[in-house]
Enzyme design. Structure first.
Site, PDB file in Angstrom:
ATOM      1  N   GLU A 186     -23.943 -29.096   5.847  1.00  0.00           N
ATOM      2  CA  GLU A 186     -22.864 -29.915   6.411  1.00  0.00           C
ATOM      3  C   GLU A 186     -22.785 -31.181   5.573  1.00  0.00           C
ATOM      4  O   GLU A 186     -23.605 -32.086   5.718  1.00  0.00           O
ATOM      5  CB  GLU A 186     -23.149 -30.231   7.881  1.00  0.00           C
ATOM      6  CG  GLU A 186     -23.211 -29.003   8.781  1.00  0.00           C
ATOM      7  CD  GLU A 186     -21.874 -28.303   8.911  1.00  0.00           C
ATOM      8  OE1 GLU A 186     -20.837 -28.908   8.580  1.00  0.00           O
ATOM      9  OE2 GLU A 186     -21.848 -27.132   9.337  1.00  0.00           O
ATOM     10  N   CYS A 236     -18.699 -38.686   9.343  1.00  0.00           N
ATOM     11  CA  CYS A 236     -18.257 -37.695   8.354  1.00  0.00           C
ATOM     12  C   CYS A 236     -16.866 -37.157   8.649  1.00  0.00           C
ATOM     13  O   CYS A 236     -16.232 -36.570   7.768  1.00  0.00           O
ATOM     14  CB  CYS A 236     -19.258 -36.553   8.274  1.00  0.00           C
ATOM     15  SG  CYS A 236     -19.437 -35.614   9.810  1.00  0.00           S
TER      16      CYS A 236
END
Length: 470
Positions: A210, A244
Site C-alpha cells: 500500500e 495517503c
C-alpha cells in the site's frame, strides 16, 4: 537477530500446532483487540496527540473508531467467510465434492507507516487474525509514542504464542526481512516498497504493498462551489494533510481557480479560524525531517493562501499554491502535508492526458455536476480508487476494496478483502474410489470412442447471452 529468531520460531510452532486456526480462537482474539481499543482509549488519544497533534475527533473517526468498526464487521461475518466455497462442476465431477477451502498462509509480517499509526497497523491485523494466521507487527518508528504504547499493549491482549510486536527503524526492518515469512503486508512509500518486494522475492513470499502516491483532483467548470470547497478543504488538510488518500493536487481552468481559491480560504477560516496555529483541530507535522522536506516544497509556484511556518512547533499553515508547473518540486513526490498545489489546464481532455502520463494514483477525484464528465474520467483513467464530488470516503466503506495499482500499490484490503488477502484459496476435489468404469475412459490404450466421450463430458457449453438492447 537471536531475539527475532526465537520469537519467530515460537510463532511458527504455534501456527503449525493449529492454535490460531479455530473459529473460537479467531473470535476471542478479535474481541480482545476491540477490548484493547476500548479500555485504552485515552492513552491512545494521548499518544496520537503527542505524535501528530491529532485531535480527538480525527483520532476517533480515522483511527480508534475506524478500527473498532472493522473488527466488529469481521466478527459479524467471520463464520461465513471461513466457509468453503462450493463451485460449479463438470459432468465428470458431478458425483464429487468440489470446493475452495480458505486456509491461512501461516506467519504474516505487517509493516505499518506513521500517518495513521493505529489504523494502518491494526486494520490489516484484523483480517490476518480472522483468516487464522500468526502475525509479527512492525509499527513505524516515526510515530514513536504510538508505536511504543501499541508494542506494550498488544502482548497484554493478544496471545503471545501467535502475535509479536517489534519496534525499531530501518535496521530492524531489514533484519526482519531476512527471515522467511508466508506473507508480507507493507504500508508506506514506493521507495521502501521496492526494498520490501526484493526481500520478499528472495523467499518467493507473496506481498501486499500500500504505497500511496499523488492523487489528482480534477475540478470541472460545472462544479458545485460550496460543497467542492468544503470537501476539498477538509480532505486536503485533515491530519495536517498527512494522509495517503488526500487530494494531492488540483487540475482546473483558471476561471475555476478564480472561484475556488477564495472559497477554500473562507472554508479554512470557518474550519480553523483566522490563525490555524491556535486551532485545537489542526495537527502538526510528524517530525523535523518531514517538516524540512515540506519547506522545500513550498518553493513551488506562488503561495496564495497560508505559507506560514514555525520550526519549533513543526507547524505549517494550510497552504494553497497557484502557478504551479508540472516540473516543480511539489509535483515530484507525494506531499503528505498541508500543501495544495493548483495546476491550470484548459479542458477535461487535457486533465485526463495529464493524469495518464503520470504514475497511476491511489485515488482519483472528480468534482462535477455533469455525469458525462464524471463517467468519461472514470472510463479513461486508472487508479486504485475513484470518487466523484468528494474525497477519502471511498476508503471508509468496508464493502469496497482499498488498494493501489502500479506505483500506488499491489493488492487490496478492508472488510472481507483483508480476510481474502491473508487466505490461501485451496482447490479441493473429494472423489470416491468407485465408478472406475467411467474413469477408465481416460486411460490408455486410447481410441476415438474414448476421445469423443471425454470431449463431450468435459465440453463447456456456451450459454445464450444474447439480449436486446434498450
Amino acid at each position: 537477530m537471536t531475539t527475532f529468531a526465537d520469537s519467530l520460531l515460537r510463532l511458527r510452532h504455534a501456527f503449525v500446532s493449529g492454535k490460531s486456526r479455530s473459529e473460537e480462537f479467531r473470535i476471542n482474539q478479535l474481541n480482545s483487540l476491540v477490548q484493547l481499543l476500548q479500555e485504552n482509549e485515552m492513552e491512545l488519544l494521548n499518544v496520537l496527540y503527542k505524535d501528530l497533534r491529532k485531535n480527538k475527533f480525527e483520532a476517533m473517526i480515522a483511527e480508534i473508531g475506524f478500527v473498532k468498526n472493522e473488527a466488529t464487521y469481521a466478527l459479524n461475518n467471520i463464520r461465513s467467510w471461513m466457509e468453503a466455497e462450493i463451485v460449479e462442476k463438470s459432468f465428470i465431477t458431478k458425483q464429487d465434492q468440489c470446493f475452495i477451502q480458505k486456509e491461512p498462509f501461516g506467519l504474516i509480517l505487517i509493516i505499518a507507516t506513521w500517518s495513521h499509526p493505529i489504523q494502518l497497523l491494526l486494520m490489516p491485523l484484523i483480517g490476518a487474525i480472522a483468516a487464522g494466521n500468526c502475525v509479527v507487527l512492525k509499527p513505524s518508528e516515526v510515530s514513536a509514542n504510538t508505536s511504543a504504547l501499541l508494542s506494550n499493549l498488544i502482548p497484554k491482549y493478544l496471545d503471545k504464542d501467535c502475535f509479536a510486536v517489534f519496534i525499531g527503524g530501518p535496521v530492524e526492518t531489514r533484519k526482519l526481512l531476512q527471515f522467511k515469512f508466508d506473507y508480507v503486508f507493507y504500508t508506506g512509500n514506493s521507495t521502501v516498497g521496492k526494498v520490501i518486494m526484493k526481500a520478499a522475492a528472495e523467499h518467493l513470499t507473496p506481498i501486499t504493498l500500500e504505497l500511496g502516491g499523488k492523487n489528482p483532483c480534477y475540478v470541472d467548470q460545472s462544479f458545485h462551489l460550496e460543497s467542492t470547497a468544503h470537501r476539498l478543504t477538509w480532505g486536503r488538510f485533515f491530519n495536517a494533510g498527512q494522509s495517503c488518500v488526500a487530494p494531492d493536487y488540483i487540475l482546473c481552468t483558471r476561471e475555476v481557480q478564480d472561484q475556488l481559491v477564495p472559497a477554500i480560504g473562507e472554508c479554512l477560516d470557518t474550519f480553523y479560524g483566522k490563525d490555524p496555529k491556535e486551532s485545537p483541530d489542526y495537527g502538526r507535522i510528524i517530525n523535523d525531517e518531514h517538516f524540512k522536506r515540506l519547506l522545500e516544497l513550498l518553493n513551488s509556484g506562488q503561495v496564495i493562501i497560508g505559507g506560514e511556518t514555525d520550526n519549533e512547533d513543526r507547524y505549517i499553515a494550510p497552504t494553497v499554491l497557484i502557478d504551479v508547473k508540472e516540473s516543480d518540486p511539489v509535483m515530484r513526490e507525494e506531499i503528505n502535508g498541508p500543501i495544495l498545489p493548483i495546476i491550470n489546464i484548459s479542458s477535461l481532455e487535457e486533465a485526463i492526458g495529464f493524469i495518464n502520463r503520470r504514475q497511476k494514483p491511489l485515488s482519483l477525484y472528480i468534482y462535477s455536476t455533469n455525469n458525462k464528465v464524471v463517467n468519461e474520467a472514470l472510463e479513461k483513467t486508472s487508479s486504485g480508487g475513484f470518487c466523484s464530488n468528494d474525497n477519502a470516503v471511498q476508503m471508509t466503506l468496508n464493502t469496497l476494496p482499498f488498494g493501489g495499482i502500479g506505483y500506488s500499490g499491489l493488492g487490496m484490503y478492508h472488510g472481507k478483502f483483508t480476510f481474502d488477502t491473508f487466505s490461501h484459496k485451496r482447490s479441493c476435489v473429494l472423489k470416491s474410489p468407485g465408478m472406475e468404469k467411467i474413469n477408465s475412459t481416460r486411460y490408455p490404450p486410447y481410441n476415438e470412442q474414448k476421445l469423443r466421450w471425454l470431449l463431450w463430458a468435459t465440453d463447456v457449453k456456451k450459454r445464450d447471452c444474447s439480449c436486446q438492447l434498450l
